[in-house]
Design a protein around this motif. Structure first.
Motif, mmCIF file in Angstrom:
data_model
loop_
_atom_site.group_PDB
_atom_site.id
_atom_site.type_symbol
_atom_site.label_atom_id
_atom_site.label_comp_id
_atom_site.label_asym_id
_atom_site.label_seq_id
_atom_site.Cartn_x
_atom_site.Cartn_y
_atom_site.Cartn_z
ATOM 1 N N HIS A 35 46.195 -10.956 16.554
ATOM 2 C CA HIS A 35 47.148 -10.194 15.740
ATOM 3 C C HIS A 35 47.570 -11.045 14.547
ATOM 4 O O HIS A 35 48.717 -10.987 14.107
ATOM 5 N N ASN A 36 46.628 -11.838 14.036
ATOM 6 C CA ASN A 36 46.832 -12.518 12.763
ATOM 7 C C ASN A 36 46.723 -11.475 11.659
ATOM 8 O O ASN A 36 45.725 -10.756 11.580
ATOM 9 N N VAL A 37 47.722 -11.390 10.821
ATOM 10 C CA VAL A 37 47.786 -10.336 9.809
ATOM 11 C C VAL A 37 47.709 -10.944 8.417
ATOM 12 O O VAL A 37 48.509 -11.826 8.062
ATOM 13 N N VAL A 38 46.743 -10.462 7.624
ATOM 14 C CA VAL A 38 46.628 -10.897 6.231
ATOM 15 C C VAL A 38 47.370 -9.913 5.335
ATOM 16 O O VAL A 38 47.382 -8.708 5.596
ATOM 17 N N GLN A 39 47.987 -10.431 4.308
ATOM 18 C CA GLN A 39 48.772 -9.565 3.419
ATOM 19 C C GLN A 39 47.895 -8.818 2.428
ATOM 20 O O GLN A 39 48.274 -7.754 1.931
ATOM 21 N N THR A 40 46.701 -9.368 2.149
ATOM 22 C CA THR A 40 45.804 -8.734 1.177
ATOM 23 C C THR A 40 44.376 -8.750 1.697
ATOM 24 O O THR A 40 44.005 -9.590 2.507
ATOM 25 N N ILE A 41 43.579 -7.804 1.197
ATOM 26 C CA ILE A 41 42.141 -7.751 1.447
ATOM 27 C C ILE A 41 41.434 -7.769 0.094
ATOM 28 O O ILE A 41 42.088 -7.615 -0.948
ATOM 29 N N PRO A 42 40.108 -7.964 0.059
ATOM 30 C CA PRO A 42 39.428 -8.149 -1.230
ATOM 31 C C PRO A 42 39.636 -7.029 -2.249
ATOM 32 O O PRO A 42 39.551 -7.293 -3.455
ATOM 33 N N SER A 43 39.907 -5.816 -1.822
ATOM 34 C CA SER A 43 40.120 -4.720 -2.767
ATOM 35 C C SER A 43 41.499 -4.763 -3.421
ATOM 36 O O SER A 43 41.760 -4.019 -4.369
ATOM 37 N N ASP A 44 42.377 -5.629 -2.951
ATOM 38 C CA ASP A 44 43.729 -5.748 -3.506
ATOM 39 C C ASP A 44 43.755 -6.728 -4.670
ATOM 40 O O ASP A 44 43.049 -7.742 -4.669
ATOM 41 N N ASP A 45 44.614 -6.438 -5.652
ATOM 42 C CA ASP A 45 44.703 -7.297 -6.830
ATOM 43 C C ASP A 45 45.111 -8.722 -6.480
ATOM 44 O O ASP A 45 44.635 -9.672 -7.088
#
Length: 309
Positions: free
Chosen positions: A252-262
């Protein structure tokens, strides 16, 4: 590389005119296939941070190929909206990029065909970083690929060097290493470069074009993680491993952004939450309901290579 003419140059070779090189006291063009290989060890005490080889952990030795598609080098986490993501773990990296040198003949907009790009540091050297700032080097029109194989030779020749604000994520690894997943459509093959007259091998990750910040640093993006044992407990933190769902490998490690995000960057700013909140954390919104035990504890290179569609 395939995102821009300069990035393409990161997989090409360069050289100077042979006659000119002889006048400067340089060697002639070098054959990368026959050149010596640099010794690369990402898990030595000098190079590693979270991943340091011990007698018990079995991390590969110097110049031993690394399979990054197995643990502990790949993790399955959650995106900002709860989607499944996978990312590689290339350990702690600083925010100050290292320079990489791409050669261009005078008056040309494409890098010299066949020239290996040049770096001055490898894992374990002071100043090494998986993230490289592209520097454009202008060479004579009669330059022959691979006559220049080091920064020392660039300086000795007096070639003009122009730093750009473009960054690339290219971890240097032992020859034969594999990391098969990509989110940007680029090749997963290893590329070659020059390091002080020796050949090195590196991956490229192009899931998002990166540019340096106004301060010249690698941009960062937050990730929220939790461990089997909280860091304030004996044997806690990274050594205990990420907490996963029962019987599986879903963290349940959560990233705030993915590659499609600015705001995406593969250099993650690590924040640790209480593992008592593991079940409730499912996305970036629910992270706000968790107890944050420590913020901004490290910056780690973790390119996202899969996002659940």
């Amino acid at each position: 590389m395939n995102k821009s003419l300069v990035m393409v140059g990161l997989t090409l070779l360069c050289g100077v005119g042979q006659a000119y090189g002889q006048e400067m006291g340089m060697h002639g063009p070098q054959d990368p296939d026959m050149a010596p290989r640099a010794v690369v060890d990402r898990f030595s005490e000098m190079a590693g941070h979270l991943m340091v080889r011990t007698a018990s952990n079995g991390l590969p030795g110097p110049n031993q190929p690394v399979d990054f598609d197995q643990g502990p080098f790949i993790t399955q986490g959650l995106g900002p909206n709860g989607q499944v993501v996978k990312y590689y773990n290339f350990d702690v990296q600083p925010t100050t990029p290292a320079p990489i040198y791409a050669l261009f003949r005078a008056g040309e907009s494409k890098p010299v065909e066949g020239q290996l790009n040049i770096v001055e540091v490898i894992p374990g050297d002071e100043g090494y970083n998986d993230f490289w700032q592209i520097n454009k080097v202008t060479v004579p029109k009669d330059y022959v690929a691979n006559t220049i194989t080091s920064l020392e030779e660039i300086r000795a020749a007096g070639y003009a060097m122009e730093p750009t604000n473009m960054l690339v994520n290219c971890p240097i690894v032992p020859e034969g290493s594999t990391a098969r997943l990509r989110a940007g459509g680029e090749s997963a093959d290893l590329h070659r470069g020059w390091y002080r007259g020796q050949v090195v091998f590196y991956f490229t990750f192009e899931e998002k074009a990166l540019t340096a910040t106004m301060q010249g640093n690698v941009p960062v993006s937050p990730i929220f993680v939790t461990f089997n044992i909280n860091p304030d407990q004996p044997d806690g933190g990274p050594a205990s491993g990420f907490m996963t769902e029962s019987g599986g490998f879903q963290t349940h490690n959560v990233v705030q952004t993915i590659p499609s995000d600015d705001g995406y960057s593969p250099l993650w700013l690590v924040n640790v939450y209480d593992n008592a909140d593991f079940a409730k954390v499912r996305d970036i919104r629910s992270v706000g309901q968790a107890m944050i035990l420590a913020g901004g504890v490290a910056t780690v290179n973790c390119p996202i290579v899969h996002v659940e569609s």
